[in-house]
Design a protein around this motif. Structure first.
Motif: not given
Length: 741
Positions: A13-32
């Motif tokens: 099973r692939p790892p179940r955690r967010l990759p380090r360095g992924f701009p998760f919150f940045g993408i959410i901000a741009v999405a809004v």
């Protein structure tokens, strides 16, 4: 392992955690931000027509001879008019009541809002007594400020309504001339905000329902595409309003279908990979991040290729072509932004239920590529019969290519540019049959005043120029003529020349004056264009005249000439740019060359089919000179997308399984989504046919057919079969060329 064998799926099973360095919150901000800006920009979609231009002069560069002549002519009047006529007809012959009603209309025309009252001329009756016409030009530019399309259209509509009011039964009235035909063109583009978008949206919904087999999932890609269209409309509106770019009705229509089609394509690729990863990840955010990271290179490379290809139109001479590149590129950039920010955030937030009734979970592993389904069968067929497959596909494309000689791109008259028959076309036909065809739209010649007489003498001898007295004269000063009319007088014509006396002609400005020459043929006919060419040759040879020929016919001829120049210049530039992008993306040279050749072959085959269909199925008189360029840019830029989607996945699989196995795995796993994307894009461009314009109908058919040909034949058979046959050498000169076959 043979070429067609696959490796069993791993149970880890692939790892179940967010990759380090992924701009998760940045993408959410741009999405809004994309959601807010796209929603706000939606209202500007309907405002684009108010900043759109559709006259030939706005298309041309300042260096065009007709532009320079027009600029000089503008100095002699505070307003520039767009020629137009009101045509009245009774087939059995005009009655006394008819003539009285026409005289009443004439009395109202000069005071109608938007009409150039100074240039209105008395009623002219046809020789056979069945028709009459009133020259009623519209004000196209006042004190250097151009009248926008909406106001022109309203002025012409009000004028036509005024002219039809109170006419005797049986007396018909139609608009004619450049003014009437331009307004008919603007009215056709008026369907952009309603008919076109509704039709395109309906087609996209239907196809997405069939592809996703979910009553819910289709909403997310379509809503995202609408946001992208709103965002791009907002940006383009302000750029066009401030004359940073020229927006035309054509580019406005193309923008709508391009954003809907390309946006749905990108969404299909992302959603397909997301569904795939949902079988591997427990948490949907992890699945979306994995899907985003794996699909982003192909999507961004695809978008970048289209944007760069479109921006190559900036090398055009025509302002309309030059600005179409930025307009369409802005649409693609906004689409990429929304589809790679808002869409993934919305899908990940919504959860697995959007895939109902077939919810993907780790408990239901995805099928191994190449093991099942129609695309698994296609991949196995390619693996077994690769040489016969690419030879057969190549022969089919070459057969289609045969028809390219029948494609006529010498241009269309304005009347031939409609798929229906608006009143202005009926009126133009009546006018051409009953009156002097060239009246109302003369050639406008700017000359040195001391050589005006010499130029007139030369022009009078040019074939295609009317020979009746008064056909070649120094331009009348309409302000002086109006003063004379108000005083109750009339302008006497010269005893032999038929021209207005010198006292009523325009006075030279800076040593220059204007000569008008009435043509013998309709202003938008090939015969008129040939006459303009002869005129230019003749007046350019007059020593010291400094003559420049403009007018409606000259402007259209210059547009046609610039279209051919743009086609010959831009097509090679686009090919080089796309080759460079593909080489960087695939880190190879042979594979990009192969893709370019196959797409060119597909483009040629599409033009061949278009030549047959336009002539023998649709019955069109021909195609515009710019048609091959527009078809090329969209077919090659968009068609290469599917090869990018395929080959990036093939390269990914090649790294694990070798080239030939990678080709088959890549084909099987991307076959469904790429074919679906092609069908969506083809359907959205085909919707251009709902507008009653030959150019858009032809472009819509060409892109739709070409995309389907590229998706079904080139990408599904020709490219993978060739790649499989060539093997690892296709990655030359990268290290993969030395890897496993």
């Amino acid at each position: 392992m043979t070429d067609t064998q696959t490796t069993p799926a791993t149970t880890e099973r692939p790892p179940r955690r967010l990759p380090r360095g992924f701009p998760f919150f940045g993408i959410i901000a741009v999405a809004v931000l994309a959601f807010l800006a796209g929603g706000f920009g939606g209202s500007y979609q309907g405002k684009l027509s108010s900043v759109s231009k559709s006259d030939n002069s706005s298309y041309l560069p300042a260096s065009a001879e007709s532009t320079q002549a027009g600029n000089e002519a503008a100095k002699f009047s505070t307003s520039q008019s767009l020629p137009g006529f009101l045509v009245f007809q009774r087939e059995s012959g005009l009655t006394a009541a008819d003539k009285a009603a026409i005289a009443t209309v004439f009395g109202k025309v000069a005071t109608a809002k938007g009409v150039d009252a100074q240039a209105v001329t008395p009623v002219v009756y046809a020789k056979d007594g069945t028709a009459a016409s009133i020259y009623a030009p519209l004000i196209a530019k006042q004190n250097g400020v151009a009248v926008n399309g909406d106001n022109l259209s309203k002025a012409e509509t009000d004028l036509v309504d005024l002219a039809k009011t109170g006419l005797p039964d049986g007396l018909t009235m139609y608009p004619a001339g450049p003014g009437g035909l331009l307004v008919a063109l603007l009215s056709a583009f008026g369907g952009l905000d309603g008919t076109l978008l509704i039709a395109a949206g309906g087609v996209v919904i239907l196809i997405l329902l069939l592809v996703y087999r979910s009553p819910v999932l289709w909403f997310f890609p379509l809503f995202s595409a609408v946001l992208a269209l709103g965002l791009s409309s907002l940006i383009i509106y302000f750029l066009a309003k401030n004359d940073v770019l020229t927006l035309t009705g054509q580019s406005q229509g193309i923008l709508s279908v391009l954003v809907l089609g390309a946006g749905t394509d990108y969404a299909l690729l992302l959603v397909s990979r997301y569904r795939e990863e949902l079988h591997n990840y427990e948490h949907r955010s992890d699945a979306m991040i994995k899907a985003w990271k794996e699909s982003a290179p192909a999507i961004f490379a695809s978008g970048a290729t289209v944007i760069i290809g479109l921006l190559c139109l900036s090398f055009s001479e025509l302002n309309s072509n030059k600005s179409l590149g930025p307009v369409a590129a802005i649409g693609i950039a906004c689409t990429l932004l929304v589809m790679m920010t808002f869409l993934p955030v919305a899908l990940a937030s919504a959860g697995r239920w959007v895939f109902w009734p077939r919810r993907p979970t780790p408990a239901t592993p995805a099928a191994e590529p190449g093991t099942s389904g129609i695309w698994g069968a296609v991949a196995r067929f390619i693996g077994t019969h690769h040489r016969r497959a690419w030879i057969g596909a190549g022969v089919l494309l070459l057969l289609c290519l045969v028809g390219i000689g029948s494609l006529k791109t010498s241009g269309l008259t304005t009347a031939q540019g409609f798929t229906n028959t608006p009143d202005a076309v009926v009126g133009q036909r009546i006018y051409d049959a009953k009156f002097d065809k060239g009246a109302g739209a003369p050639a406008v010649i700017a000359v040195n005043a001391d050589q005006a007489a010499a130029v007139i003498a030369v022009v009078e001898k040019v074939p295609g120029v009317q020979t009746t007295p008064g056909s070649v004269c120094v331009q009348v000063d309409y302000a002086k003529l109006a003063e004379l009319k108000n005083a109750g007088g009339s302008a006497p014509a010269g005893a032999t020349t038929g021209c207005a006396p010198a006292a009523l002609q325009v006075r030279p400005i800076d040593g220059r004056t204007i000569v008008n020459a009435v043509l013998a043929d309709s202003y938008d006919s090939q015969a008129a264009y040939d006459t303009i060419t002869r005129l230019r040759t003749a007046v350019h040879a007059v020593p010291g005249a400094g003559a420049q020929v403009g007018g409606q016919s000259a402007a259209t001829l210059d547009v046609h000439t610039a279209s051919v120049h743009d086609r010959n210049l831009i097509i090679p530039i686009v090919l080089v740019v796309i080759l460079i992008v593909l080489s960087l993306l695939l880190r190879a040279i042979l594979a990009p060359l192969l893709l370019i050749v196959t797409v060119l072959l597909s483009f040629g085959a599409t033009l061949g089919v278009c030549g047959f269909v336009f002539n023998h199925v649709f019955g069109f008189a021909g195609a515009d000179q710019s048609f091959p360029l527009f078809a090329f840019v969209f077919l090659v830029a968009l068609g290469i997308d599917y090869n990018i989607f395929l080959m990036t996945r093939v390269r990914e699989e090649t790294l694990k399984f070798g080239t030939r196995a990678g080709v088959l795995r890549g084909l099987s796993v991307t076959g469904g989504v790429i074919t679906s994307a092609g069908v969506v894009l083809a359907a959205t461009f085909a919707v251009l046919g709902v507008l009653p314009l030959v150019f858009l109908a032809e472009l819509g058919f060409a892109v739709a057919f070409g995309v389907l040909l590229d998706t079904i034949i080139v990408r599904s058979i020709l490219v993978p079969a060739l790649a499989h046959d060539i093997g690892r050498k296709i990655w030359w000169p990268s290290k993969l060329a030395a890897g496993k076959e």
